[in-house]
Write a protein that holds these residues in place. Structure first.
Motif, PDB file in Angstrom:
ATOM      1  N   THR A  30      -1.571   5.242  -2.323  1.00  0.00           N
ATOM      2  CA  THR A  30      -2.276   6.376  -1.943  1.00  0.00           C
ATOM      3  C   THR A  30      -3.151   5.790  -0.675  1.00  0.00           C
ATOM      4  OG1 THR A  30      -3.749   6.556  -3.600  1.00  0.00           O
ATOM      5  CG2 THR A  30      -1.840   7.995  -3.601  1.00  0.00           C
ATOM      6  N   TYR A  31      -3.228   6.583   0.393  1.00  0.00           N
ATOM      7  CA  TYR A  31      -4.378   6.219   1.315  1.00  0.00           C
ATOM      8  C   TYR A  31      -5.774   6.210   0.729  1.00  0.00           C
ATOM      9  CZ  TYR A  31      -0.456   6.963   4.875  1.00  0.00           C
ATOM     10  OH  TYR A  31       0.556   6.800   5.589  1.00  0.00           O
ATOM     11  N   ALA A  32      -6.592   5.477   1.451  1.00  0.00           N
ATOM     12  CA  ALA A  32      -8.167   5.577   1.209  1.00  0.00           C
ATOM     13  C   ALA A  32      -8.434   6.649   1.903  1.00  0.00           C
ATOM     14  CB  ALA A  32      -8.847   4.159   1.396  1.00  0.00           C
ATOM     15  N   LYS A  33      -9.696   7.122   1.587  1.00  0.00           N
ATOM     16  CA  LYS A  33     -10.402   8.285   2.342  1.00  0.00           C
ATOM     17  C   LYS A  33     -11.737   7.894   2.701  1.00  0.00           C
ATOM     18  CE  LYS A  33      -8.093  11.762  -0.307  1.00  0.00           C
ATOM     19  NZ  LYS A  33      -8.248  13.029  -1.057  1.00  0.00           N
ATOM     20  N   ASN A  34     -12.222   8.313   3.754  1.00  0.00           N
ATOM     21  CA  ASN A  34     -13.628   8.194   4.406  1.00  0.00           C
ATOM     22  C   ASN A  34     -14.667   9.206   3.461  1.00  0.00           C
ATOM     23  OD1 ASN A  34     -13.381  10.665   5.500  1.00  0.00           O
ATOM     24  ND2 ASN A  34     -12.765   9.744   7.617  1.00  0.00           N
ATOM     25  N   ASP A  40      -4.758   3.203   7.728  1.00  0.00           N
ATOM     26  CA  ASP A  40      -4.434   1.840   7.505  1.00  0.00           C
ATOM     27  C   ASP A  40      -5.149   1.451   6.512  1.00  0.00           C
ATOM     28  OD1 ASP A  40      -6.768   1.987   8.855  1.00  0.00           O
ATOM     29  OD2 ASP A  40      -6.445   0.397  10.471  1.00  0.00           O
ATOM     30  N   GLU A  41      -5.719   2.037   5.606  1.00  0.00           N
ATOM     31  CA  GLU A  41      -6.292   1.701   4.365  1.00  0.00           C
ATOM     32  C   GLU A  41      -5.674   2.160   3.185  1.00  0.00           C
ATOM     33  OE1 GLU A  41     -10.704   1.154   4.436  1.00  0.00           O
ATOM     34  OE2 GLU A  41     -10.662   0.739   6.587  1.00  0.00           O
ATOM     35  N   PHE A  42      -5.781   1.624   2.046  1.00  0.00           N
ATOM     36  CA  PHE A  42      -5.147   2.096   0.850  1.00  0.00           C
ATOM     37  C   PHE A  42      -6.240   1.855  -0.290  1.00  0.00           C
ATOM     38  CE2 PHE A  42      -2.253  -0.281   3.659  1.00  0.00           C
ATOM     39  CZ  PHE A  42      -1.627   0.951   3.996  1.00  0.00           C
ATOM     40  N   GLU A  43      -5.889   2.711  -1.351  1.00  0.00           N
ATOM     41  CA  GLU A  43      -6.820   2.811  -2.582  1.00  0.00           C
ATOM     42  C   GLU A  43      -6.817   1.349  -3.386  1.00  0.00           C
ATOM     43  OE1 GLU A  43      -8.921   4.611  -3.447  1.00  0.00           O
ATOM     44  OE2 GLU A  43      -8.626   6.214  -2.038  1.00  0.00           O
ATOM     45  N   ILE A  44      -5.563   0.464  -3.240  1.00  0.00           N
ATOM     46  CA  ILE A  44      -5.438  -0.682  -3.739  1.00  0.00           C
ATOM     47  C   ILE A  44      -5.062  -1.588  -2.380  1.00  0.00           C
ATOM     48  CG2 ILE A  44      -4.805   0.009  -6.065  1.00  0.00           C
ATOM     49  CD1 ILE A  44      -1.917  -0.852  -5.435  1.00  0.00           C
TER      50      ILE A  44
END
Length: 430
Positions: free
Chosen positions: A379-383, A391-395
């Protein structure tokens, strides 16, 4: 003394047969209330020291401390059970007491002695190392030991799911969470499992349940957590088209491709990161990406990795690797590997991710266990505003990085371009 409780929690209140208890459920299910009541009843019956833990100490005052005070008042025991606000503590007439600690101040845990009962509230907020540290603090020369963890479910990569249900990476399976949702309460080994939802709280206003139902329309992730009380993929999946298939089926499909494009990619890692190598095959006509082989190891120097990958020296397959490691690439080239760095540029993470997402299907061999673990529910990371970061992910998915590099010189046909091609008039023949 009489106390009205929710029927779904009656057996739980008086069951002290297991050392560990894990309660998971949705919002308003009354799990925390009944854990608090259970602890109070136990300390009234036996002289014990109980420890109540949250990740942040200051959150106790408006949560667990206030909840326990509410329960005591509802039982008309305020004249007997005393609440001390600084430091927070609950004292019983028989000498029992409840103390409150936060994992944000771990040094203060070292002074705790003879704790025979621990309640970890909002367990998913703790770090796994903190939970294991608490198990070590649970000791008493005579009394039976108990540890209760209560939580709302979040993503399946949270330690609570991996510890109490499944840790796919380490191939550790305790029970299937679906089995718990069906049975509602069950005992596995020395652990009592308990699942609850808002329906189990007969004192909850119907309007509150209606509000939870409305989540289904605009926030399916929160609906799963709050309304259904179930673990799952928490967030927006990066690769919703990712699927797995038996290895022989994958190889059969690759063999049937008209001129398949085969690629190899490698991401470097050592301590916490991993050396990840993947072999891919692309069906350009059908826009399908196949992943059929992987290598995944860390804490290994380049010479040992080169030994593991010796077959690539023989086949001379081109390996596209992370160009941020020129020294490592040079070493492998000196060891007669056909390796080159991939292109990296500002924004390349986003562009590479978009490229992979353009495939209609991504089919992974069931032998590529680490690829499946990293990509199936990625999954995507969140701000801070809750917006996804593209372009960032949870892992840190090392196999995805390896796929990026493998596809460095390949372009997936964009849907817009395909539509343009169809709309272009056929050339006039003369």
């Amino acid at each position: 003394m009489e106390k009205e409780v929710n029927p779904h929690f009656e057996d739980f209140l008086f069951d002290w047969n297991q050392k560990f208890m894990f309660l998971v459920g949705g919002y308003g299910s009354s799990k925390s209330y009944h854990v608090g009541l259970k602890v109070i009843l136990k300390l009234l019956d036996e002289k014990r020291t109980a420890l109540v833990v949250r990740e942040v100490y200051d959150t106790h005052r408006d949560s667990t401390f206030a909840l326990l005070e509410e329960i005591v008042e509802s039982m008309d025991l305020s004249d007997y059970i005393k609440f001390v606000s600084s430091p927070m503590q609950v004292r019983f007439p028989n000498g029992s007491k409840i103390i409150f600690k936060g994992m944000d101040k771990p040094a203060k845990l070292k002074s705790i002695n003879n704790v025979s009962l621990i309640w970890v509230e909002e367990g998913s907020e703790l770090k796994y190392a903190g939970y294991k540290e608490l198990i070590g603090r649970l000791r008493h020369p005579a009394l039976k030991l108990h540890m209760i963890a209560s939580t709302n479910p979040i993503g399946k990569n949270n330690w609570t799911y991996k510890h109490f249900f499944k840790d796919e990476r380490n191939k550790r399976i305790v029970i299937d969470d679906e089995e718990l949702y069906e049975n509602r309460s069950m005992v596995v080994g020395n652990t009592l499992y308990h699942h609850s939802t808002a329906e189990d709280n007969l004192f909850l206003p119907r309007d509150y349940i209606h509000q939870l139902e409305e989540l289904k329309e605009y926030d399916p992730d929160l609906y799963r957590i709050a309304r259904l009380g179930r673990f799952g993929v928490n967030g927006v999946r990066v690769l919703p088209q990712f699927e797995t298939a038996p290895h022989m089926e994958v190889m059969k499909n690759i063999a049937a491709i008209n001129r398949p494009l085969k690629r190899v990619g490698m991401d470097f890692g050592f301590e916490e990161s991993y050396n990840a190598v993947v072999r891919l095959a692309v069906d350009h006509e059908k826009s399908i990406l196949y992943i059929y082989w992987e290598y995944y190891k860390n804490q290994q120097t380049d010479d040992f990795t080169a030994e593991d990958l010796d077959e690539f020296r023989e086949t001379q397959e081109l390996i596209k690797a992370d160009s941020a490691e020129p020294k490592t690439i040079k070493y492998f080239r000196q060891q007669h590997f056909n390796m080159r760095g991939s292109k990296k540029f500002p924004g390349s993470r986003l562009q590479y991710t978009k490229k992979v997402k353009r495939f209609k299907k991504i089919i992974c061999s069931d032998r590529c266990e680490n690829t499946i673990y990293e990509l199936k529910d990625l999954t995507y990371a969140k701000n801070k505003l809750g917006e996804i970061i593209l372009d960032e992910f949870e892992i840190d998915p090392h196999t995805l990085s390896a796929i990026w590099y493998a596809l460095d010189d390949y372009e997936v046909a964009d849907l817009k371009e395909k539509l343009k091609e169809r709309q272009r008039p056929n050339p006039v023949r003369r």
